[in-house]
Design a protein around this motif. Structure first.
Motif, PDB file in Angstrom:
ATOM      1  N   SER A 205       0.821  -1.209   0.000  1.00  0.00           N
ATOM      2  CA  SER A 205       0.000   0.000   0.000  1.00  0.00           C
ATOM      3  C   SER A 205       0.861   1.268   0.000  1.00  0.00           C
ATOM      4  O   SER A 205       0.368   2.347  -0.300  1.00  0.00           O
ATOM      5  CB  SER A 205      -0.928   0.001   1.222  1.00  0.00           C
ATOM      6  N   MET A 206       2.133   1.134   0.348  1.00  0.00           N
ATOM      7  CA  MET A 206       3.038   2.288   0.379  1.00  0.00           C
ATOM      8  C   MET A 206       3.898   2.406  -0.876  1.00  0.00           C
ATOM      9  O   MET A 206       4.615   3.382  -1.039  1.00  0.00           O
ATOM     10  CB  MET A 206       3.966   2.194   1.595  1.00  0.00           C
ATOM     11  N   GLN A 207       3.809   1.434  -1.751  1.00  0.00           N
ATOM     12  CA  GLN A 207       4.685   1.444  -2.910  1.00  0.00           C
ATOM     13  C   GLN A 207       4.298   2.489  -3.946  1.00  0.00           C
ATOM     14  O   GLN A 207       4.994   2.677  -4.938  1.00  0.00           O
ATOM     15  CB  GLN A 207       4.738   0.040  -3.526  1.00  0.00           C
ATOM     16  N   LYS A 208       3.203   3.174  -3.698  1.00  0.00           N
ATOM     17  CA  LYS A 208       2.835   4.294  -4.567  1.00  0.00           C
ATOM     18  C   LYS A 208       3.697   5.512  -4.273  1.00  0.00           C
ATOM     19  O   LYS A 208       3.759   6.449  -5.073  1.00  0.00           O
ATOM     20  CB  LYS A 208       1.362   4.643  -4.363  1.00  0.00           C
ATOM     21  N   TYR A 209       4.364   5.516  -3.127  1.00  0.00           N
ATOM     22  CA  TYR A 209       5.220   6.638  -2.771  1.00  0.00           C
ATOM     23  C   TYR A 209       6.544   6.551  -3.519  1.00  0.00           C
ATOM     24  O   TYR A 209       6.994   5.475  -3.914  1.00  0.00           O
ATOM     25  CB  TYR A 209       5.481   6.659  -1.258  1.00  0.00           C
ATOM     26  N   LYS A 210       7.162   7.689  -3.692  1.00  0.00           N
ATOM     27  CA  LYS A 210       8.424   7.763  -4.425  1.00  0.00           C
ATOM     28  C   LYS A 210       9.601   7.821  -3.448  1.00  0.00           C
ATOM     29  O   LYS A 210       9.545   8.505  -2.437  1.00  0.00           O
ATOM     30  CB  LYS A 210       8.441   9.001  -5.332  1.00  0.00           C
ATOM     31  N   ILE A 211      10.672   7.102  -3.795  1.00  0.00           N
ATOM     32  CA  ILE A 211      11.886   7.049  -2.995  1.00  0.00           C
ATOM     33  C   ILE A 211      12.997   7.781  -3.745  1.00  0.00           C
ATOM     34  O   ILE A 211      13.201   7.565  -4.945  1.00  0.00           O
ATOM     35  CB  ILE A 211      12.332   5.594  -2.740  1.00  0.00           C
ATOM     36  N   ARG A 212      13.721   8.628  -3.024  1.00  0.00           N
ATOM     37  CA  ARG A 212      14.876   9.313  -3.634  1.00  0.00           C
ATOM     38  C   ARG A 212      16.080   9.160  -2.713  1.00  0.00           C
ATOM     39  O   ARG A 212      16.033   9.546  -1.548  1.00  0.00           O
ATOM     40  CB  ARG A 212      14.563  10.792  -3.881  1.00  0.00           C
ATOM     41  N   THR A 213      17.147   8.582  -3.229  1.00  0.00           N
ATOM     42  CA  THR A 213      18.386   8.428  -2.487  1.00  0.00           C
ATOM     43  C   THR A 213      19.513   8.226  -3.489  1.00  0.00           C
ATOM     44  O   THR A 213      19.281   8.219  -4.707  1.00  0.00           O
ATOM     45  CB  THR A 213      18.294   7.251  -1.494  1.00  0.00           C
ATOM     46  N   ARG A 214      20.734   8.035  -3.006  1.00  0.00           N
ATOM     47  CA  ARG A 214      21.850   7.836  -3.933  1.00  0.00           C
ATOM     48  C   ARG A 214      21.739   6.469  -4.604  1.00  0.00           C
ATOM     49  O   ARG A 214      21.145   5.524  -4.061  1.00  0.00           O
ATOM     50  CB  ARG A 214      23.184   7.979  -3.225  1.00  0.00           C
ATOM     51  N   GLU A 215      22.344   6.352  -5.771  1.00  0.00           N
ATOM     52  CA  GLU A 215      22.188   5.163  -6.590  1.00  0.00           C
ATOM     53  C   GLU A 215      23.112   4.027  -6.172  1.00  0.00           C
ATOM     54  O   GLU A 215      22.879   2.872  -6.529  1.00  0.00           O
ATOM     55  CB  GLU A 215      22.448   5.506  -8.061  1.00  0.00           C
ATOM     56  N   GLY A 216      24.162   4.334  -5.430  1.00  0.00           N
ATOM     57  CA  GLY A 216      25.102   3.309  -5.023  1.00  0.00           C
ATOM     58  C   GLY A 216      26.422   3.929  -4.616  1.00  0.00           C
ATOM     59  O   GLY A 216      26.504   5.121  -4.320  1.00  0.00           O
TER      60      GLY A 216
END
Length: 353
Positions: free
Chosen positions: A316-327
């Protein structure tokens, strides 16, 4: 991808750059602890509103598709509440005031950014002759909005980097540094960014470099790809605020967007002094609502670039967007002794006290 364009390590380029700038820096190497991986993570809904109230179990972190177990977790500013009907976190747009809550807005009306170390890198090249005072005003207001919470450093750059105010909690000292800045000559942004990353690398918790640039780089010795990779490997977010001059240069626009995205930050292109203030406001909000996640990597034979993926566990939370470094790229340096995670013993490797 940035990492595929490299011909050498960012660490080696930093040493080369230090030698080329002579009096600018000493010859000490950058020291990076690559055992404990720290992530700054933004979670937003489809409208860009921040989602707070998440717990460690809500996050699923993998490195090269290998599941990782969180060793540390912290939410930036808990300005969110749980909805009565669904039990899910709601956007942090109108939090109810709680007397004595340390997460209440600061005296300037903005949220606090607890635990964040912010380096402001100000373009003082000859591109900055127009709008110089307006830019100083926008930076000064940004610093005031962080009063009593974050540590801030103020550096300026043209051909060379000037460390005007080292990292400090004294806002008045930082603002004095801003006001005393004068315009210089050519612009070596990527050289200066690399040297600023050296200062940010050893720090723990949320750390960011906020770049205010008014034009394209025309004097650096290092490519932007290497700067982006070193920022990723040290867990440093880069925010880019650019003005009309850089916006008119397509190459600079592309690079600024790529650097910020790769590190989990954002790029802003301002056409007026009002846009500059709005960009700083947006960065302040972003810093205030970042989650800090850390983990000790599971056994992984990969000694090069490692890809990090962060997702939310609940469907139910996977509609949210995640932003962080790629690696990050595993740094190979004999000057840094590895540190074993708590509860583990590695032959010949010290366990932290």
């Amino acid at each position: 991808m940035f990492r595929n364009l490299l011909t050498g390590t960012s660490l080696g380029l930093l040493v080369l750059l230090q030698g080329g700038l002579r009096a600018q820096e000493d010859t000490s190497r950058i020291r990076v602890n690559v055992v404990l991986v720290q992530l700054s993570v933004a979670v937003t809904d489809g409208k860009g509103n921040y989602i707070g109230g998440l717990k460690p179990d809500d996050f699923v972190v993998t490195e090269d598709k290998i599941p990782e177990k969180l060793a540390g977790f912290e939410e930036g500013v808990t300005l969110t509440r749980t909805s009565d009907d669904t039990g899910l976190p709601v956007p942090a747009t109108a939090p109810p005031p709680i007397p004595g809550d340390p997460a209440l807005p600061s005296a300037t009306g903005g949220p606090q950014t607890a635990g964040a170390s912010v380096f402001i890198l100000f373009d003082s090249s000859n591109y900055m002759y127009r709008g110089f005072v307006f830019a100083q005003d926008a930076i000064a207001d940004f610093i005031r909005s962080l009063e009593g919470v974050s540590k801030v450093a103020f550096y300026s750059y043209s051909r060379n980097l000037s460390k005007i105010t080292p990292l400090t909690a004294d806002r008045s000292a930082v603002i004095r540094g801003v006001r005393n800045t004068v315009a210089g000559d050519d612009e070596a942004l990527y050289n200066s960014l690399l040297l600023t990353l050296k200062d940010a690398a050893p720090l723990h918790g949320r750390k960011a470099i906020v770049v205010f640039s008014n034009g394209p780089d025309n004097a650096s010795m290092v490519p932007p790809e290497d700067v982006a990779e070193l920022a990723q490997s040290t867990g440093t977010i880069i925010y880019m605020i650019s003005t009309r001059e850089a916006l008119n240069d397509e190459a600079s626009t592309t690079v600024f967007e790529r650097i910020s995205k790769a590190t989990g930050g954002k790029a802003y292109f301002s056409k007026s002094w009002k846009d500059e203030k709005m960009a700083f406001e947006s960065i302040r909000e972003d810093l205030a609502h970042l989650y800090s996640l850390s983990y000790y990597p599971a056994p992984n034979p990969n000694q090069g670039w490692r890809t990090i993926t962060v997702k939310l566990a609940d469907k139910s939370m996977q509609k949210y967007k995640i932003r962080t470094r790629e690696g990050y790229r595993l740094q190979q340096t004999s000057q840094v002794a590895p540190i074993a995670p708590p509860g583990r013993e590695w032959p010949g490797v010290p366990t932290p006290q």
